[in-house]
Scaffold this motif. Sequence first.
Motif, PDB file in Angstrom:
ATOM      1  N   THR A 162       7.134  -1.553  -6.139  1.00  0.00           N
ATOM      2  CA  THR A 162       8.051  -1.398  -4.913  1.00  0.00           C
ATOM      3  C   THR A 162       7.223  -0.292  -4.215  1.00  0.00           C
ATOM      4  O   THR A 162       6.761   0.681  -4.980  1.00  0.00           O
ATOM      5  N   PRO A 163       7.167  -0.202  -2.798  1.00  0.00           N
ATOM      6  CA  PRO A 163       6.307   0.574  -2.251  1.00  0.00           C
ATOM      7  C   PRO A 163       7.182   1.913  -2.197  1.00  0.00           C
ATOM      8  O   PRO A 163       8.280   1.969  -2.709  1.00  0.00           O
ATOM      9  N   TYR A 164       6.223   2.811  -1.906  1.00  0.00           N
ATOM     10  CA  TYR A 164       6.920   4.133  -1.763  1.00  0.00           C
ATOM     11  C   TYR A 164       7.932   4.492  -0.947  1.00  0.00           C
ATOM     12  O   TYR A 164       7.986   3.758   0.206  1.00  0.00           O
ATOM     13  N   GLY A 165       9.142   4.979  -1.424  1.00  0.00           N
ATOM     14  CA  GLY A 165      10.114   5.008  -0.246  1.00  0.00           C
ATOM     15  C   GLY A 165      10.148   6.245   0.420  1.00  0.00           C
ATOM     16  O   GLY A 165      10.246   7.308  -0.170  1.00  0.00           O
ATOM     17  N   VAL A 166      10.402   6.208   1.913  1.00  0.00           N
ATOM     18  CA  VAL A 166      10.141   7.345   2.747  1.00  0.00           C
ATOM     19  C   VAL A 166      11.712   7.763   2.850  1.00  0.00           C
ATOM     20  O   VAL A 166      12.652   7.001   3.242  1.00  0.00           O
ATOM     21  N   LYS A 167      11.975   9.068   2.582  1.00  0.00           N
ATOM     22  CA  LYS A 167      13.089   9.543   2.323  1.00  0.00           C
ATOM     23  C   LYS A 167      13.649  10.671   3.527  1.00  0.00           C
ATOM     24  O   LYS A 167      14.716  10.663   3.673  1.00  0.00           O
TER      25      LYS A 167
ATOM     26  N   SER B 156      -0.903   1.244   7.045  1.00  0.00           N
ATOM     27  CA  SER B 156      -0.075   1.700   5.970  1.00  0.00           C
ATOM     28  C   SER B 156      -0.880   1.044   4.745  1.00  0.00           C
ATOM     29  O   SER B 156      -0.429   0.425   4.001  1.00  0.00           O
TER      30      SER B 156
ATOM     31  N   SER C   2      -1.666   2.302   2.082  1.00  0.00           N
ATOM     32  CA  SER C   2      -1.171   2.505   0.803  1.00  0.00           C
ATOM     33  C   SER C   2      -0.363   1.302   0.249  1.00  0.00           C
ATOM     34  O   SER C   2      -0.056   1.396  -1.081  1.00  0.00           O
ATOM     35  N   THR C   3       0.038   0.645   0.998  1.00  0.00           N
ATOM     36  CA  THR C   3       0.926  -0.502   0.628  1.00  0.00           C
ATOM     37  C   THR C   3       0.144  -1.834   0.473  1.00  0.00           C
ATOM     38  O   THR C   3       0.844  -2.889   0.239  1.00  0.00           O
TER      39      THR C   3
ATOM     40  N   GLY D  86       0.569   5.509   5.355  1.00  0.00           N
ATOM     41  CA  GLY D  86       2.020   5.414   4.955  1.00  0.00           C
ATOM     42  C   GLY D  86       2.098   6.183   3.758  1.00  0.00           C
ATOM     43  O   GLY D  86       1.272   7.253   3.516  1.00  0.00           O
ATOM     44  N   GLY D  87       3.136   5.756   2.804  1.00  0.00           N
ATOM     45  CA  GLY D  87       3.383   6.519   1.558  1.00  0.00           C
ATOM     46  C   GLY D  87       3.746   8.017   1.466  1.00  0.00           C
ATOM     47  O   GLY D  87       4.675   8.770   2.658  1.00  0.00           O
TER      48      GLY D  87
END
Lengths: 352, 352
Positions: free
Chosen positions: B268-273, B257, B259-260, B235-236
Amino acid sequence: MIENKAFIYKSIPDGWPVPGQDLTVEDIGFDENAPPPKGGFTTKNYYVAYDPSQRGRMRDPSIQSYSPAMKTGEPVISVSVIGKVLKSDDPAIKEGQIVMLQGSGSESYSAKDESAVKTTQIIEPKEGVPLTAYLGLLGMTGMTAYGSLHEIGQPKKGDVILISAAAGAVGQMVGQIAVREGLHVIGSVGDDRKLDFILHDLKFTSGFNYKKESIADAVKRLAPEGIDIFYDNVGGELLDVALANMKVFGRIIACGSISTYNNAKDTTPYGVKNYAAMVRRRLRWQGFLVFDPNIAQWRKERDENVTEWIQDGSFKSVDHITEGMDNAVQGFLGMLKGQNLGKSILKIADPE
Amino acid sequence: MIENKAFIYKSIPDGWPVPGQDLTVEDIGFDENAPPPKGGFTTKNYYVAYDPSQRGRMRDPSIQSYSPAMKTGEPVISVSVIGKVLKSDDPAIKEGQIVMLQGSGSESYSAKDESAVKTTQIIEPKEGVPLTAYLGLLGMTGMTAYGSLHEIGQPKKGDVILISAAAGAVGQMVGQIAVREGLHVIGSVGDDRKLDFILHDLKFTSGFNYKKESIADAVKRLAPEGIDIFYDNVGGELLDVALANMKVFGRIIACGSISTYNNAKDTTPYGVKNYAAMVRRRLRWQGFLVFDPNIAQWRKERDENVTEWIQDGSFKSVDHITEGMDNAVQGFLGMLKGQNLGKSILKIADPE
């Protein structure tokens, strides 16, 4: 030469297109006495379909995507334009026929060369089916909805489906099919007029106005057991909330992410945080294009069913008609901003 | 009663598990003179598999997921434990046999009731195949890699595959299969020792150390034409960069994932954009569990091929062995922190 008003793509927008700067209406002229292009034909146009995907083509041509960037200085390309044939140099296309042009300019008159012939569809008018239906339910929008819902969503009676932009062109069709097939249909919309429309006109099971209620609360309230299918036209926060509420083996149909289309270059899109659900709940999330073979294979079934449903009055197509080329820019922006109810169409002239 | 040291789950971690507080090693005792449970059996255990998914089960039991939350105060549940049968009250399981217990406690001795019989696998030792292979390449980890790569990834010769946590248990196996099948294999790892391992021992096409180079730069450099398959264990940010670099019709295999997993509650987990690529490039992103029928159907092919590849020396299983129950906590944290090369295994005792 006669006047030929056209909706022109002037320059690449950064964020929301600016009327008069990025988008204009101009007379590009039409020689009514010239013969048709060799092997081609000419049309007088009646209707032009608006579509959110047009915004994606108003980009720097060096950025690759599924459809080529539009060329500045030329009429805005529309997925579908309906017109009447004026002159033809192709034996299969006859003067006076009604045709649907695909990927054609938003202009009052068109001259198409022979390369356009194979993508041009001749429309045989049918009793009880308005011409505009061929831009919506019986056009690309309808194929998008019908094909993707069945192919990717694999709906089963009793499934819970959440639809974003539910009153939009694709959303209203997905919802009506889902209602017909016995699903529990929840719509997300951005104003109360649309909420009333999906609940009372389209008979959705439930819905909410995301501007009036927290999205997370609304989804928990309306889908306490979770979601089987999320039909995503928007992206953004609703996508994130949906991810957090998907059931095991849920399906996400990636149709659009209109929330990101008008971001200026320096805008950070909404970051989706709940993607760990992809693993935890064994979800499938899939994008598509209406021309993909797995989607296009639903065409015959769609044509037959939807024509019948329109004719027997059980399927509603609510169109948002912008009247006249002079209003082309505002009609387009209205669609992008979510102000239009149903399929957005520009009417250039009354069919004769 | 004899000593029975076990790796104990004491309390629900908030973020990284704290040794001595959330995880401990304690003597839970074992009555070597008692008969086996009715219809069941007892074992002396040799090896316990560590797995990132264990962290997901160390949670508030009110949070639903694909596998139930572990119970505090009990031994940490492991996907696979290998031991020797001491006593048996089931005719199919015989004293002295080597068995693999599934979903069993991390303890030196186990007493299993009859409900455990049907998930217990009897291992017939094979020439050239170490017992630990049944926790890795020939165990659940191997099934995860083999089944998901083929079922979801649909690899074709020449495809570009990017693998995150490429030196990890699943990653190294996915990479080795992909190399065998003629793919262009790129690995992402977090230290130079692992980079050396995937490039020289496992013969990946290329790789990078994400702690030494911008992920975006590395992916552009190593996959300038884009990625067909992204095998995601993490993830991430890498997931976000992969999304931005997927080719049309690309597949994302959502395996983990990590990383979470150790985020504290207020993180706050990394937000995928870059999820708009799902639509634009018509991607498919799919999660799975090794027990899902579409994954499990690859079992026979995996067993045959992988046994042959281990025996002929063409497939490497690099295991990270933590020696002795006293070191159980640090071995587990080492796996979660990505410090272990290959499959992480706790060795309790030498096989006799």
